[in-house]
Structures are given as structure tokens and as C-alpha cells.
Motif scaffolding. Sequence first.
Motif, short mmCIF file in Angstrom:
data_model
loop_
_atom_site.label_atom_id
_atom_site.label_comp_id
_atom_site.label_asym_id
_atom_site.label_seq_id
_atom_site.Cartn_x
_atom_site.Cartn_y
_atom_site.Cartn_z
N THR A 1 36.40 48.73 42.82
CA THR A 1 37.38 49.04 41.41
C THR A 1 38.25 48.65 41.10
N ILE A 2 39.56 48.99 41.28
CA ILE A 2 40.81 47.70 41.12
C ILE A 2 40.84 46.27 40.95
N LEU A 3 39.52 46.30 41.75
CA LEU A 3 39.90 44.34 42.34
C LEU A 3 38.70 44.03 40.80
N ALA A 4 37.79 45.08 40.36
CA ALA A 4 37.09 45.20 39.12
C ALA A 4 38.21 45.19 37.97
N ILE A 5 38.94 46.18 38.30
CA ILE A 5 40.23 46.34 36.76
C ILE A 5 40.65 44.79 36.43
N LEU A 6 41.04 44.21 37.67
CA LEU A 6 42.18 43.48 37.80
C LEU A 6 41.35 42.44 37.33
N ALA A 7 40.34 42.50 37.31
CA ALA A 7 39.63 40.98 37.37
C ALA A 7 38.97 41.07 35.48
N GLY A 8 38.80 42.36 35.02
CA GLY A 8 38.76 42.56 33.28
C GLY A 8 40.39 42.31 32.62
N ILE A 9 41.70 42.58 33.40
CA ILE A 9 42.28 41.96 32.71
C ILE A 9 42.96 40.80 32.44
N LEU A 10 42.28 39.61 33.95
CA LEU A 10 42.47 38.00 34.28
C LEU A 10 41.70 38.03 32.39
N CYS A 11 40.14 38.51 32.33
CA CYS A 11 39.46 38.12 30.80
C CYS A 11 39.44 38.26 30.07
N VAL A 12 40.60 39.55 29.59
CA VAL A 12 41.43 39.61 28.42
C VAL A 12 42.17 39.08 28.20
N ILE A 13 43.21 38.86 29.39
CA ILE A 13 44.04 37.71 29.01
C ILE A 13 44.14 36.22 28.96
N ASN A 14 42.79 35.71 29.66
CA ASN A 14 42.27 34.05 29.35
C ASN A 14 41.39 34.41 28.09
N ALA A 15 40.93 35.18 27.74
CA ALA A 15 40.69 35.33 26.07
C ALA A 15 40.94 35.49 25.18
N ALA B 1 37.67 33.10 31.00
CA ALA B 1 37.43 34.47 30.87
C ALA B 1 35.68 34.70 30.81
N TYR B 2 35.17 33.37 30.06
CA TYR B 2 33.45 34.35 30.71
C TYR B 2 33.14 34.34 32.29
N ILE B 3 33.77 33.47 33.40
CA ILE B 3 34.14 34.04 34.22
C ILE B 3 34.17 35.52 35.09
N TRP B 4 35.65 35.37 34.18
CA TRP B 4 36.07 36.28 34.83
C TRP B 4 35.01 38.23 34.39
N PHE B 5 34.58 38.15 33.23
CA PHE B 5 33.86 39.01 32.61
C PHE B 5 33.01 39.09 33.43
N TRP B 6 31.99 38.31 33.88
CA TRP B 6 30.58 37.89 35.18
C TRP B 6 31.64 38.29 36.32
N VAL B 7 32.54 37.97 36.92
CA VAL B 7 33.07 38.59 38.03
C VAL B 7 33.76 40.48 38.14
N THR B 8 34.07 40.23 36.49
CA THR B 8 34.38 42.14 36.36
C THR B 8 32.87 42.97 36.25
N ARG B 9 31.88 41.94 36.01
CA ARG B 9 30.90 43.35 36.11
C ARG B 9 30.21 42.86 37.36
N MET B 10 29.86 42.05 37.99
CA MET B 10 29.64 41.92 39.54
C MET B 10 30.54 42.66 40.05
N LEU B 11 32.06 42.62 40.50
CA LEU B 11 32.18 43.93 41.43
C LEU B 11 31.74 44.97 40.58
N TRP B 12 31.71 45.64 39.69
CA TRP B 12 31.22 46.85 39.23
C TRP B 12 30.95 47.44 39.28
N GLU B 13 29.19 46.58 39.83
CA GLU B 13 27.52 46.47 40.34
C GLU B 13 28.05 46.06 41.37
N VAL B 14 29.45 45.98 42.20
CA VAL B 14 28.97 46.06 43.54
C VAL B 14 27.70 44.82 44.37
#
Length: 130
Positions: free
Chosen positions: A9-23, A59-72
Motif C-alpha cells: 500500500t505504501i509503495l502504491a501511494i508513493l507511485a501515485g505521488i510520483l505520477c502527480v509530480i510527473n504530471a 506520469a502514465y507509467i507511474w499511474f499504471w504502476v499505482t493501479r497495478m500495485l493497488w490491485e497487487v
Amino acid sequence: MVERPIGVTILAILAGILCVINAIITLRFLGFLPFIGPVDIVDVRIFSIWYALLYGLLAYIWFWVTRMLWEVDPQAWTFLLFITVMNLSFGFIILITGGSWYDINISVILNALILIYVLLPGTREAFGTD
């Protein structure tokens, strides 16, 4: 409901933050957010379609990673393993070619911690990659 360890969950949140920063960086290179960045820049508006495309892709890659991490999803585990090893390799190359440890220390430390966590047996079990 998917059982997800707190670390995933923490990895998913960090990936989401990286998505927002890149956007945000993408919008900055498109000229929409001219005042975000160093104050001492003479030219306030920075426009670069190439950088905008690259950061948009990130940003798209980190969004994809966030979604995939969230879904494990096991693909997220594989991608994190790949991108972490690649980042550590780049850091090593920077050090060998005359770069400073001061410039890359946070990146290397965070990537090493992520690599260690991703390779733990509990994390591998969570993603079903045993």
C-alpha cells in the motif's frame, strides 16, 4: 477484496505521488504552470514538447504502476524490480563516470530499500511470484 500488505500500500501511494509530480512537470514544460520551479530562472515560461511528452509518458507509467500495485498484480512486482535495478545501475554509472555521491544518495538509498522490500518473501507471496 485483495489482501495487500501495508508495504505494498505504501509503495502504491508513493507511485501515485510520483505520477502527480510527473504530471505537474508535464504541465510545466507545456507552459501551463510557469511559476513552479527555481526562482532564479530568467525565462519564466519554459516550453519543450519533447520534455512534456517524456514526462507525460512517465506520469502514465507511474499511474499504471499505482493501479497495478493497488490491485497487487504480479506485473507491478516485475516492473518495480526492473525499474529499481535500472535506477541503481544508472546511479552506479553516474558514480563511475565522475558524478558525486551527494547528487544521487537519496535515489540510491530509496531504490535499494525498494529493491530489498520487493525481494522479501512476504512481498513475493503477496504478488504470487513464488
